[in-house]
Write an enzyme that holds these catalytic residues in place. Structure first.
Site, PDB file in Angstrom:
ATOM      1  N   ASP A  82      -7.216  23.503   5.667  1.00 30.84           N
ATOM      2  CA  ASP A  82      -6.914  24.696   6.436  1.00 30.84           C
ATOM      3  C   ASP A  82      -5.939  25.593   5.680  1.00 30.84           C
ATOM      4  O   ASP A  82      -6.063  25.748   4.465  1.00 30.84           O
ATOM      5  CB  ASP A  82      -6.353  24.291   7.797  1.00 30.84           C
ATOM      6  CG  ASP A  82      -6.795  25.206   8.913  1.00 30.84           C
ATOM      7  OD1 ASP A  82      -6.309  26.351   8.960  1.00 30.84           O
ATOM      8  OD2 ASP A  82      -7.618  24.775   9.737  1.00 30.84           O
ATOM      9  N   HIS A 130      -2.348  28.656  11.445  1.00 30.57           N
ATOM     10  CA  HIS A 130      -3.627  28.085  11.876  1.00 30.57           C
ATOM     11  C   HIS A 130      -3.690  26.579  11.639  1.00 30.57           C
ATOM     12  O   HIS A 130      -3.989  25.797  12.553  1.00 30.57           O
ATOM     13  CB  HIS A 130      -4.754  28.804  11.143  1.00 30.57           C
ATOM     14  CG  HIS A 130      -6.117  28.536  11.690  1.00 30.57           C
ATOM     15  ND1 HIS A 130      -6.885  27.468  11.275  1.00 30.57           N
ATOM     16  CD2 HIS A 130      -6.859  29.205  12.601  1.00 30.57           C
ATOM     17  CE1 HIS A 130      -8.049  27.499  11.914  1.00 30.57           C
ATOM     18  NE2 HIS A 130      -8.053  28.542  12.726  1.00 30.57           N
ATOM     19  N   ALA A 238     -20.625  23.266   9.519  1.00 33.96           N
ATOM     20  CA  ALA A 238     -20.959  22.609  10.782  1.00 33.96           C
ATOM     21  C   ALA A 238     -22.441  22.282  10.902  1.00 33.96           C
ATOM     22  O   ALA A 238     -22.810  21.290  11.545  1.00 33.96           O
ATOM     23  CB  ALA A 238     -20.518  23.485  11.952  1.00 33.96           C
ATOM     24  N   SER A 290     -11.930  26.564  16.418  1.00 34.50           N
ATOM     25  CA  SER A 290     -10.979  25.990  15.460  1.00 34.50           C
ATOM     26  C   SER A 290     -10.095  24.937  16.109  1.00 34.50           C
ATOM     27  O   SER A 290      -9.639  24.000  15.451  1.00 34.50           O
ATOM     28  CB  SER A 290     -10.078  27.088  14.893  1.00 34.50           C
ATOM     29  OG  SER A 290     -10.741  27.867  13.944  1.00 34.50           O
TER      30      SER A 290
END
Length: 424
Positions: A82, A130, A238, A290
């Site tokens: 991240d 984040h 994903a 997220s």
């Protein structure tokens, strides 16, 4: 049977709520997974005030039941690829393996609208916030003054810094980050970002994902936040086979409006108004897939802690299948909105008597023959008549005894009034 289990799961969530109330082309960029709905209220400055209560996404879970056989994820290593993980937040200081972290941001990075770039920093710093939020959802340690805690609060975070506020990460740097996480002995990899464009088959990113899966690493990735208006598209990583793709659900266990839909979605998890840790200390709320992905990564960490040793050790396929199988479904099988359903952490950890390789679509459907209805008796049967008469006799006898006993008491009282004490 399945419906009764689901009813018990719903009761568990209700009880918990009640208790808690008291990324071939390395030039492709990554979507840095900003707050999903364009809601500026989700932004906050660092540090922030601590959140004193228990967040709603944790109120749904009986934490003691969740942790009873897992040692809260101790010994499990989760790589957070991240924007970095800030260890100045006290709930993450002991959760992060700072020596195992690595920074994959290029030295020459994108500039923002003002022509500036954010500091490159260390993997244990986070100028965006984040990655710090993602890590907190997984493994934040308990702390005084807040009800927020990670789902696996004894798991260890490996901070891999690969993106920044300007979206400097690429598909190539993400692929290298995944390879590094495997080499750093990660059991779980959480990727809360996706490529800005679709990737060709057999890309470097796909190869890295395949290597991770072959190394028995659970790979969890956010489904994406482009679902407004019913938009459907594949997102990467994903969409790669074997990756546990996570969509967002709201407080009503329905798909959050921004959450990306598609057949690649495997499960959903809370992603609206999600409280988590921020750099320098405190907490903020945010929205997006997220923050749904780490919720699932936390459950995966607990499963690996519980079933990670011995001859019956669960593989990454077993862990993924268990999370999918025990998710709370709105239909018997898979759908493109929430996949197999909304993850149920406690069910995943307690309905685990057998190891499974894939979820079963028929679960939740009644397949047995219905029982034959009993014969309808319009009149009174002989047995019912005898029982009724017997009841009358019993009640009548009891009434007679009460009358006799009562008469005797009345008679004795009458005699006492007529004859003074000491006389007969």
């Amino acid at each position: 049977m399945r419906s009764s289990i689901r009813a018990l799961a719903a009761l568990r969530r209700l009880a918990a709520a009640t208790a808690a109330t008291a990324l071939t082309a390395s030039g492709l960029t990554l979507a840095a997974a900003p707050p999903a709905a364009a809601d500026t209220s989700a932004q906050c400055s660092f540090p922030a005030k601590p959140y004193k209560g228990r967040p709603w996404a944790l109120q749904r879970v009986l934490l003691n039941e969740l942790w009873q056989d897992t040692d809260q994820g101790a010994g499990v290593r989760v790589a957070v690829i991240d924007t970095g993980v800030d260890i100045k937040n006290e709930q993450l200081t002991d959760a992060v393996d700072a020596g195992a972290g690595k920074n994959f941001l290029p030295k020459k990075r994108k500039k923002d609208e003002t022509g500036r770039t954010t500091p490159r920093g260390k993997p244990t710093t986070d100028e965006v916030g984040h990655g710090t939020k993602v890590a907190g959802i997984i493994a934040a340690r308990p702390a005084d003054g807040t009800g927020f805690v990670g789902l696996a609060p004894k798991a260890t975070i490996i901070p891999v810094k690969q993106n920044d506020a300007n979206g400097s990460g690429t598909a190539g740097s993400l692929a290298r980050s995944i390879d590094y996480a495997v080499d750093a002995d990660a059991d779980i990899i959480n990727i809360s970002q996706d490529t800005a464009e679709a990737l060709q088959a057999d890309s470097s990113l796909e190869k890295s994902v395949q290597r991770a899966l072959a190394a028995d690493v659970v790979v969890v990735a956010s489904a994406g936040n482009d679902g407004l208006g019913g938009n459907v598209k594949k997102t990467y990583p994903a969409s790669y086979p074997g990756v546990l793709a996570v969509a967002s659900s709201d407080r009503n266990n329905e798909r959050a409006p921004f959450s990306q839909s598609g057949e690649f979605v495997d499960v959903a998890a809370p992603g609206v108004d999600i409280i988590s840790t921020v750099p320098k200390g405190g907490h903020c709320a945010d929205n997006g897939t997220s923050f749904s992905a780490p919720y699932v990564a936390g459950v995966a960490a607990l499963l690996r802690a519980k079933h990670g040793k011995g001859a019956d050790r669960w593989t990454q396929e077993n862990i993924v299948a268990q999370i999918e199988q025990t998710a709370e479904r709105s239909i018997p099988g898979h759908d493109r909105l929430v996949g197999w359903g909304v993850v149920d952490p406690v069910a995943a950890l307690t309905e685990d008597s057998k190891r499974i390789d894939h979820p079963v679509a028929e679960e939740g459907v009644e397949t047995d023959e219905k029982p034959a209805p009993a014969a309808l008796e319009l009149g009174e049967t002989e047995q019912e008549r005898n029982e009724r008469l017997g009841t009358y006799v019993l009640l009548g006898g009891g009434t007679l005894v009460a009358i006799v006993a009562g008469s005797s008491l009345v008679y004795r009282d009458w005699r006492r009034r007529r004859h003074p004490t000491g006389s007969r």
